[in-house]
Design an enzyme around this catalytic site. Structure first.
Site, short mmCIF file in Angstrom:
data_model
loop_
_atom_site.label_atom_id
_atom_site.label_comp_id
_atom_site.label_asym_id
_atom_site.label_seq_id
_atom_site.Cartn_x
_atom_site.Cartn_y
_atom_site.Cartn_z
N HIS B 125 0.84 -1.20 0.00
CA HIS B 125 0.00 0.00 0.00
C HIS B 125 0.88 1.26 0.00
O HIS B 125 0.68 2.18 -0.80
CB HIS B 125 -0.91 -0.02 1.25
CG HIS B 125 -1.79 1.18 1.40
ND1 HIS B 125 -3.10 1.21 0.97
CD2 HIS B 125 -1.56 2.42 1.94
CE1 HIS B 125 -3.63 2.40 1.23
NE2 HIS B 125 -2.71 3.15 1.83
N GLU B 126 1.87 1.29 0.89
CA GLU B 126 2.72 2.48 0.98
C GLU B 126 3.58 2.64 -0.29
O GLU B 126 3.78 3.76 -0.78
CB GLU B 126 3.63 2.41 2.21
CG GLU B 126 2.89 2.35 3.57
CD GLU B 126 1.89 3.48 3.77
OE1 GLU B 126 2.04 4.57 3.15
OE2 GLU B 126 0.92 3.28 4.54
N HIS B 129 1.62 4.29 -2.90
CA HIS B 129 1.62 5.76 -2.77
C HIS B 129 2.89 6.36 -3.37
O HIS B 129 2.85 7.40 -4.03
CB HIS B 129 1.52 6.19 -1.30
CG HIS B 129 0.13 6.09 -0.75
ND1 HIS B 129 -0.98 6.53 -1.43
CD2 HIS B 129 -0.33 5.61 0.44
CE1 HIS B 129 -2.07 6.33 -0.70
NE2 HIS B 129 -1.71 5.77 0.44
N HIS B 135 -5.64 6.73 -2.63
CA HIS B 135 -6.52 5.81 -1.91
C HIS B 135 -7.66 5.43 -2.84
O HIS B 135 -8.19 6.26 -3.58
CB HIS B 135 -7.07 6.48 -0.65
CG HIS B 135 -6.09 6.44 0.48
ND1 HIS B 135 -6.14 7.30 1.55
CD2 HIS B 135 -5.02 5.63 0.71
CE1 HIS B 135 -5.15 7.04 2.39
NE2 HIS B 135 -4.46 6.04 1.90
N CYS B 136 -8.05 4.19 -2.75
CA CYS B 136 -9.07 3.66 -3.67
C CYS B 136 -10.38 3.41 -2.90
O CYS B 136 -10.37 3.17 -1.69
CB CYS B 136 -8.55 2.35 -4.26
SG CYS B 136 -9.69 1.59 -5.40
N CYS B 141 -9.42 -3.53 -2.77
CA CYS B 141 -8.16 -3.13 -3.40
C CYS B 141 -7.11 -2.82 -2.32
O CYS B 141 -7.43 -2.28 -1.26
CB CYS B 141 -8.40 -1.90 -4.27
SG CYS B 141 -6.90 -1.26 -5.03
N CYS B 160 -7.13 -3.27 -7.67
CA CYS B 160 -8.29 -3.23 -8.58
C CYS B 160 -7.81 -2.85 -9.98
O CYS B 160 -6.67 -2.40 -10.15
CB CYS B 160 -9.34 -2.24 -8.08
SG CYS B 160 -8.87 -0.52 -8.34
N CYS B 163 -6.42 0.75 -10.27
CA CYS B 163 -5.13 0.97 -9.62
C CYS B 163 -4.03 0.20 -10.37
O CYS B 163 -2.91 0.68 -10.49
CB CYS B 163 -5.20 0.56 -8.15
SG CYS B 163 -6.24 1.69 -7.19
#
Lengths: 448, 182
Positions: B125-126, B129, B135-136, B141, B160, B163
């Protein structure tokens, strides 16, 4: 959240501004920061922000004061209060003043997400409400006639009643008051609404041309009549004929029209057989035709034929309460047309607009807003954007001399009479020669 | 990847394997550096993530496109009570804290496999970024913001399709050939 928001973070602590900035950026929102209430207000004047996150504890202007100012100037802006010094008392005060939510620092990341979700839902509801409101307004309002003053409400009440009769209507009012809009509204609500609405400005067409326009002509009736042409009286069959500035037509044309209105028949120029007519006449004037009838300059029988029902559209200076509504209407119109984001008029500028006399009435106001929107570099219009307005008589400062008052009064009457010296002299109860001398003495000039 | 202080070797290896799998990027495990005492906030008894990120920025990592710091300590940013990880959108440096991933909401200890899963999800996740992913809204996701462990555990290993597309574009703009996400 489905859509991105424009968010401003107002906090004197840089670390808080940065943390929130980066957090919101991760959602793709448009984010701006301000380190003080004053900076926030300056930025709001230039660009609209949908959501403000405001810290309560700030030097000079605290969050509560900023909240008050924002809610006063930009009531649609959502304000979320953030504080490390929160108390129930402050929270209640902020919520009473219109804050949408309240967060205590530090908060769980989830809390902020929930607040954003709530805002998104609120925006969705607001957008739906605005859409439905717009649809309703489109259904219920009378075209572009805007007003909630008693004088305009009386007109709105009269329009449906007048629309359902077939009698001739005379609309009286100064130039720019929206007489044609009233005529269109009557037509739109009348059983003739499916027929044509034809508007002719009698003051703008020479008499001979007006005759041809109204009555039509047969091919070869006069030099240049190379085709047979139907007149508007014929073309308007089943609909409404609107004759603007009817006070300008010649006595001869008054007789011709009177006959048409009485017989409901017309004979094309150069033809013998009359044609049956079916139209409703609405006429308008800015002149006081009753006075002209008394003075013998307008035919009495024609006046009473066209003036079965009379509607008076008040000048804007007599319904100044409608100015903010009109201003907002024209702002929306021209912001949309010019795609410039100008959606606000500062309170002091609105006061100037309300104080101004608007000799050109709603048309002048519309032009003023259009001009200001086109030239503005900010989302908010200020006094400086309306510096082109001519100072009105009521705005002139301080004690004034008899001479100044006399000069202004003469100018006013001359403008009322469209610089018809004979008419103005009658109203002023002086003879024409004297009036000419005064015009010369005060160097009064007809505006171009 | 840079471990701050003692960080389990297996956690580092699992994250590196996931980065290779999802980003087609080789992740080197660099020698550990000292626990960032300079970022400790006595009042909050936590470590300030913004301070650590700033310190990372001043270190020489010229050979690396992105840098992820791993810590066993509890992280915060001034407005939040805590964060599992922190990264500046489109930046070079990110942090992942294992502190809150090591215990369940009811206080119990999760099995090792669950801890590894959580750590890999936060790291991906990071890193997303850092490659400019936002953010989704799709709860399934990896870029969905999960503020709690329950949401993190419910989230599958999945980007997703939007993304995935953005990630592919972003990787390509960095000269990296993306592999299809799983």
């Amino acid at each position: 959240m489905d859509e991105k928001m424009s968010i401003m973070i107002v906090d004197d602590e840089m670390i808080v501004r940065e943390s929130l900035y980066h957090w919101f950026k991760k959602y793709g929102h448009v984010v701006e920061t301000a380190s003080s209430g004053h900076e926030a207000l300056e930025k709001l004047e230039k660009l609209p922000f949908e959501v403000l996150f405001v810290d309560i504890k700030m030097p000079v202007m605290d969050g509560i004061e900023l909240l008050g100012k924002v809610k006063e100037e930009y009531p649609d802006t959502i304000v979320i209060i953030i504080t490390a010094y929160g108390s129930i008392h402050t929270a209640v005060k902020a919520m009473k003043m219109g804050a949408s939510d309240y967060l205590l620092k530090p908060f769980e990341p989830d809390q902020l997400s929930l607040v954003l979700e709530k805002i998104a839902n609120q925006r969705k509801l607001t957008a739906e409400y605005q859409y439905i409101k717009g649809r309703l307004e489109a259904i219920t309002r009378f075209d572009n006639i805007i007003g909630e003053s008693p004088a305009m409400q009386a007109i709105f009440d009269l329009i449906p009643e007048v629309a359902h009769s077939d009698s001739s209507v005379m609309i009286m009012g100064e130039t720019g008051t929206g007489k044609e809009l009233v005529a269109k509204a009557i037509h739109a609500r009348s059983p003739r609404s499916k027929g044509p609405f034809i508007a002719i400005n009698c003051g703008a067409i020479p008499d001979t041309l007006l005759e041809s326009e109204l009555f039509g002509h047969q091919k070869g009736a006069f030099t240049g009549a190379v085709h047979t042409r139907k007149g508007f009286l014929e073309v308007v069959t089943g609909g409404t004929l609107f004759l603007d500035e009817i006070g300008e037509i010649s006595p001869r044309m008054q007789i011709d029209l009177l006959r048409v209105l009485e017989d409901k028949k017309v004979t094309r120029v150069g033809e013998r057989e009359p044609i049956d007519l079916d139209f409703r006449l609405i006429s308008a004037t800015r002149r006081d035709l009753e006075k002209e009838v008394i003075a013998g300059t307008f035919r009495e029988d024609f006046f009473y034929r066209i003036n079965v029902i009379t509607l008076h559209v008040p000048p804007l200076r007599k319904r100044k309460g409608d100015i903010p509504l009109l201003v907002q209407h024209f702002l929306n119109k021209y912001s949309h047309e010019t795609t410039k984001q100008v959606d606000h008029v500062r309170r002091d500028a609105m006061e100037v607009l309300k104080r101004y006399d608007w000799p050109g009435n709603v048309r002048e106001l519309e032009n003023a807003i259009e001009r200001a929107v086109v030239l503005s570099r900010s989302r908010t219009l200020g006094i400086e954007d309306f510096s082109f307005l001519r100072p009105s008589r009521t705005q002139l400062p301080g004690p004034r001399s008899l001479r100044e008052t006399e000069r202004d009064h003469i100018q006013h009457i001359l403008e009322e009479c469209d610089w018809n010296v004979t008419g103005a002299a009658k109203i002023l109860k002086i003879n024409r020669v004297t009036l000419h001398k005064m015009i010369k003495r005060y160097n009064l000039q007809r505006p171009q | 990847m840079v471990p701050f202080g003692e960080v389990s070797e297996i956690v580092l290896k699992v994250i590196a394997a996931h980065i290779l799998g999802y980003f087609n990027l080789d992740a080197d495990i660099l020698p550990r550096i000292e626990r960032p005492a300079y970022a400790y906030d006595v009042n909050r008894q936590q470590y300030n993530a913004a301070t650590i990120l700033k310190a990372l920025g001043s270190m020489p990592f010229h050979d690396y496109v992105k840098v992820i710091g791993l810590l066993e300590v509890d992280l915060f940013v001034p407005i939040f009570t805590h964060v599992f990880g922190e990264a500046k959108q489109g930046g070079k440096y990110a942090l992942v804290s294992l502190y809150r991933l090591r215990r369940n909401s009811d206080g119990s200890t999760p099995p090792e496999s669950l801890l590894l899963e959580r750590a890999a999800k936060v790291a991906l996740h990071e890193l997303g970024h850092l490659f400019n992913l936002l953010h989704c809204m799709d709860r399934r996701c990896l870029m969905y913001f999960s503020g709690g462990l329950q949401e993190l555990d419910e989230m599958p290993f999945y980007f997703c399709r939007y993304c995935s597309k953005y990630l592919g574009d972003s990787l390509r703009s960095h000269g990296i050939n993306p592999t299809p996400t799983k």
